[in-house]
Design a protein around this motif. Structure first.
Motif, PDB file in Angstrom:
ATOM      1  N   MET A   1      13.097  44.103  58.531  1.00  0.00           N
ATOM      2  CA  MET A   1      12.905  44.289  56.745  1.00  0.00           C
ATOM      3  C   MET A   1      12.569  45.999  56.332  1.00  0.00           C
ATOM      4  SD  MET A   1      14.398  43.426  53.511  1.00  0.00           S
ATOM      5  CE  MET A   1      13.967  41.729  53.512  1.00  0.00           C
ATOM      6  N   ASP A   2      11.464  46.427  57.064  1.00  0.00           N
ATOM      7  CA  ASP A   2      10.913  47.393  56.966  1.00  0.00           C
ATOM      8  C   ASP A   2      11.870  48.300  57.567  1.00  0.00           C
ATOM      9  OD1 ASP A   2       8.764  48.785  55.116  1.00  0.00           O
ATOM     10  OD2 ASP A   2       7.693  49.686  57.128  1.00  0.00           O
TER      11      ASP A   2
ATOM     12  N   TRP B   1      17.999  52.335  55.162  1.00  0.00           N
ATOM     13  CA  TRP B   1      18.620  53.073  53.793  1.00  0.00           C
ATOM     14  C   TRP B   1      18.085  54.394  53.102  1.00  0.00           C
ATOM     15  CZ3 TRP B   1      15.585  52.644  48.647  1.00  0.00           C
ATOM     16  CH2 TRP B   1      16.710  52.942  47.999  1.00  0.00           C
ATOM     17  N   LEU B   2      16.663  54.594  53.457  1.00  0.00           N
ATOM     18  CA  LEU B   2      16.651  56.269  52.841  1.00  0.00           C
ATOM     19  C   LEU B   2      17.126  56.747  53.140  1.00  0.00           C
ATOM     20  CD1 LEU B   2      12.597  55.540  52.526  1.00  0.00           C
ATOM     21  CD2 LEU B   2      13.877  55.459  50.878  1.00  0.00           C
ATOM     22  N   ILE B   3      17.556  56.415  54.660  1.00  0.00           N
ATOM     23  CA  ILE B   3      18.150  57.794  55.489  1.00  0.00           C
ATOM     24  C   ILE B   3      19.450  57.930  55.358  1.00  0.00           C
ATOM     25  CG2 ILE B   3      18.705  58.474  57.435  1.00  0.00           C
ATOM     26  CD1 ILE B   3      15.683  57.496  58.769  1.00  0.00           C
ATOM     27  N   SER B   4      20.338  56.590  54.962  1.00  0.00           N
ATOM     28  CA  SER B   4      21.569  56.438  54.367  1.00  0.00           C
ATOM     29  C   SER B   4      21.800  56.981  52.867  1.00  0.00           C
ATOM     30  CB  SER B   4      22.078  55.599  54.602  1.00  0.00           C
ATOM     31  OG  SER B   4      21.565  54.419  53.774  1.00  0.00           O
ATOM     32  N   SER B   5      20.490  57.131  52.386  1.00  0.00           N
ATOM     33  CA  SER B   5      21.333  57.236  51.260  1.00  0.00           C
ATOM     34  C   SER B   5      20.304  59.495  50.423  1.00  0.00           C
ATOM     35  CB  SER B   5      20.925  56.276  50.190  1.00  0.00           C
ATOM     36  OG  SER B   5      19.558  55.952  50.133  1.00  0.00           O
ATOM     37  N   ASN B   6      19.948  59.860  51.730  1.00  0.00           N
ATOM     38  CA  ASN B   6      19.211  61.162  51.536  1.00  0.00           C
ATOM     39  C   ASN B   6      17.601  60.640  50.309  1.00  0.00           C
ATOM     40  OD1 ASN B   6      21.789  62.004  52.714  1.00  0.00           O
ATOM     41  ND2 ASN B   6      22.992  61.823  50.912  1.00  0.00           N
ATOM     42  N   ARG B   7      18.150  59.221  50.691  1.00  0.00           N
ATOM     43  CA  ARG B   7      16.147  59.786  50.022  1.00  0.00           C
ATOM     44  C   ARG B   7      14.936  59.680  50.069  1.00  0.00           C
ATOM     45  NH1 ARG B   7      16.166  55.381  45.197  1.00  0.00           N
ATOM     46  NH2 ARG B   7      18.028  55.892  44.695  1.00  0.00           N
ATOM     47  N   TRP B   8      14.924  59.657  52.271  1.00  0.00           N
ATOM     48  CA  TRP B   8      14.107  59.578  53.076  1.00  0.00           C
ATOM     49  C   TRP B   8      13.642  61.470  53.161  1.00  0.00           C
ATOM     50  CZ3 TRP B   8      10.873  61.837  56.192  1.00  0.00           C
ATOM     51  CH2 TRP B   8      10.322  61.016  57.230  1.00  0.00           C
TER      52      TRP B   8
ATOM     53  N   LEU C   1       9.709  63.260  54.344  1.00  0.00           N
ATOM     54  CA  LEU C   1       8.058  63.282  54.401  1.00  0.00           C
ATOM     55  C   LEU C   1       7.508  63.573  53.021  1.00  0.00           C
ATOM     56  CD1 LEU C   1       8.298  66.335  56.230  1.00  0.00           C
ATOM     57  CD2 LEU C   1       8.268  64.302  57.139  1.00  0.00           C
ATOM     58  N   MET C   2       7.341  62.907  52.254  1.00  0.00           N
ATOM     59  CA  MET C   2       6.283  63.323  50.720  1.00  0.00           C
ATOM     60  C   MET C   2       6.393  62.261  50.374  1.00  0.00           C
ATOM     61  SD  MET C   2       9.322  64.991  47.569  1.00  0.00           S
ATOM     62  CE  MET C   2       7.230  65.206  46.730  1.00  0.00           C
ATOM     63  N   ASP C   3       7.214  61.141  50.100  1.00  0.00           N
ATOM     64  CA  ASP C   3       6.694  59.869  49.526  1.00  0.00           C
ATOM     65  C   ASP C   3       7.591  58.561  50.569  1.00  0.00           C
ATOM     66  OD1 ASP C   3       9.631  60.376  49.208  1.00  0.00           O
ATOM     67  OD2 ASP C   3       9.449  60.573  47.494  1.00  0.00           O
ATOM     68  N   SER C   4       7.699  59.032  52.296  1.00  0.00           N
ATOM     69  CA  SER C   4       8.713  57.711  52.757  1.00  0.00           C
ATOM     70  C   SER C   4       7.704  57.532  53.811  1.00  0.00           C
ATOM     71  CB  SER C   4       9.633  58.387  53.551  1.00  0.00           C
ATOM     72  OG  SER C   4      11.015  58.632  51.947  1.00  0.00           O
ATOM     73  N   LEU C   5       6.476  58.857  54.466  1.00  0.00           N
ATOM     74  CA  LEU C   5       6.347  58.215  55.260  1.00  0.00           C
ATOM     75  C   LEU C   5       5.480  56.786  54.844  1.00  0.00           C
ATOM     76  CD1 LEU C   5       4.268  61.789  56.242  1.00  0.00           C
ATOM     77  CD2 LEU C   5       6.488  60.403  57.247  1.00  0.00           C
TER      78      LEU C   5
ATOM     79  N   TYR D   1      14.948  46.017  45.933  1.00  0.00           N
ATOM     80  CA  TYR D   1      13.944  45.054  45.186  1.00  0.00           C
ATOM     81  C   TYR D   1      13.713  43.554  46.458  1.00  0.00           C
ATOM     82  CZ  TYR D   1      13.750  40.490  42.969  1.00  0.00           C
ATOM     83  OH  TYR D   1      12.959  39.194  42.020  1.00  0.00           O
ATOM     84  N   PHE D   2      14.465  42.922  47.262  1.00  0.00           N
ATOM     85  CA  PHE D   2      14.142  41.944  48.192  1.00  0.00           C
ATOM     86  C   PHE D   2      13.353  42.672  49.378  1.00  0.00           C
ATOM     87  CE2 PHE D   2      18.550  40.589  46.593  1.00  0.00           C
ATOM     88  CZ  PHE D   2      17.684  39.600  45.851  1.00  0.00           C
ATOM     89  N   HIS D   3      13.079  44.034  49.790  1.00  0.00           N
ATOM     90  CA  HIS D   3      12.135  44.550  50.856  1.00  0.00           C
ATOM     91  C   HIS D   3      11.204  44.956  49.273  1.00  0.00           C
ATOM     92  CE1 HIS D   3      10.423  48.360  51.707  1.00  0.00           C
ATOM     93  NE2 HIS D   3      10.712  47.683  52.962  1.00  0.00           N
ATOM     94  N   PHE D   4      10.856  45.251  48.667  1.00  0.00           N
ATOM     95  CA  PHE D   4       9.398  45.182  48.030  1.00  0.00           C
ATOM     96  C   PHE D   4       9.177  43.856  47.729  1.00  0.00           C
ATOM     97  CE2 PHE D   4       6.854  45.235  44.293  1.00  0.00           C
ATOM     98  CZ  PHE D   4       5.933  46.986  44.917  1.00  0.00           C
TER      99      PHE D   4
END
Length: 223
Positions: A48-49, A55-62, A64-68, A121-124
């Motif tokens: 899940m994690d 998902w972050l990478i595929s949606s260009n959301r990943w 360094l400042m908030d994805s580590l 939502y489900f991941h969180f």
């Protein structure tokens, strides 16, 4: 859909976690602890994690400042996964105190932008609920017991981590563990004073919360 605190979706997630905890407690004497199932849960949490980062990478959301994985709950999740896989008692105090303390706060006041039925939502709620239930499982079913020494060890571990994470925050312009500012959508930190004084207040709150957890569970005897 945007997540709204204490909306129907929020209350549903809270209810599921509470019901799962109640069922775990009421059925604790019927559950036969088996490493195979513990490792299965560990794998589901890990998948899940990892799915979240995909998902972050595929949606260009990943970023360094908030994805580590440097938030308290991210660290607690990693510790919970290893605890489930290995049963290592040295990890139990951190999962129990920091895990329950951090995940409980996160579940009640989520830093979350997407709601049901989005994957985030489900991941969180699955990962944060998983941290809490893992700590309770090892207490109620496996017979691990929190100690005051564990409170002190967890506080020491967190304080050793803070300078490292603070440095990472400076390097990547991040706000891991909210060491640079409070979350914008409200949290317990709003009641602990302005920056940077809320960091000192948070130390006291963490120690108090860990101590309360120790007092509540220290005399519990497993089956």
């Amino acid at each position: 859909m945007k997540f709204v605190m204490f909306s129907a979706a929020h209350w549903f997630a809270i209810s599921v976690i509470v019901i799962a905890a109640i069922l775990l407690f009421t059925m604790k004497n019927r559950i036969n602890p088996h490493q195979k199932w513990e490792r299965f849960v560990a794998v589901t949490l890990l998948i899940m994690d990892l799915g979240y980062h995909v998902w972050l990478i595929s949606s260009n959301r990943w970023r360094l400042m908030d994805s580590l994985p440097l938030e308290l709950c991210s660290l607690s999740l990693l510790a919970a996964i290893v605890l489930l896989w290995t049963g290592n008692r040295k990890l139990y105090p951190f999962v129990f105190f920091a895990g329950i303390g951090g995940a409980l706060q996160a579940v009640l006041t989520p830093v979350l932008d997407l709601s049901y039925p989005h994957f985030r939502y489900f991941h969180f709620f699955y990962t944060h609920g998983g941290i809490i239930l893992t700590a309770l499982y090892f207490t109620w079913v496996k017979g691990y017991r929190p100690t005051f020494k564990g409170v002190l060890q967890t506080m020491l571990t967190l304080n050793l981590l803070l300078p490292v994470i603070f440095l990472v925050n400076l390097l990547v312009e991040g706000n891991y563990m909210f060491l640079r500012m409070k979350p914008v959508n409200g949290s317990l930190l709003d009641y602990l004073g302005p920056y940077p004084w809320y960091l000192l207040s948070l130390e006291a709150v963490a120690f108090l919360m860990f101590s309360i957890l120790w007092l509540l569970f220290r005399n519990y005897k497993s089956k």
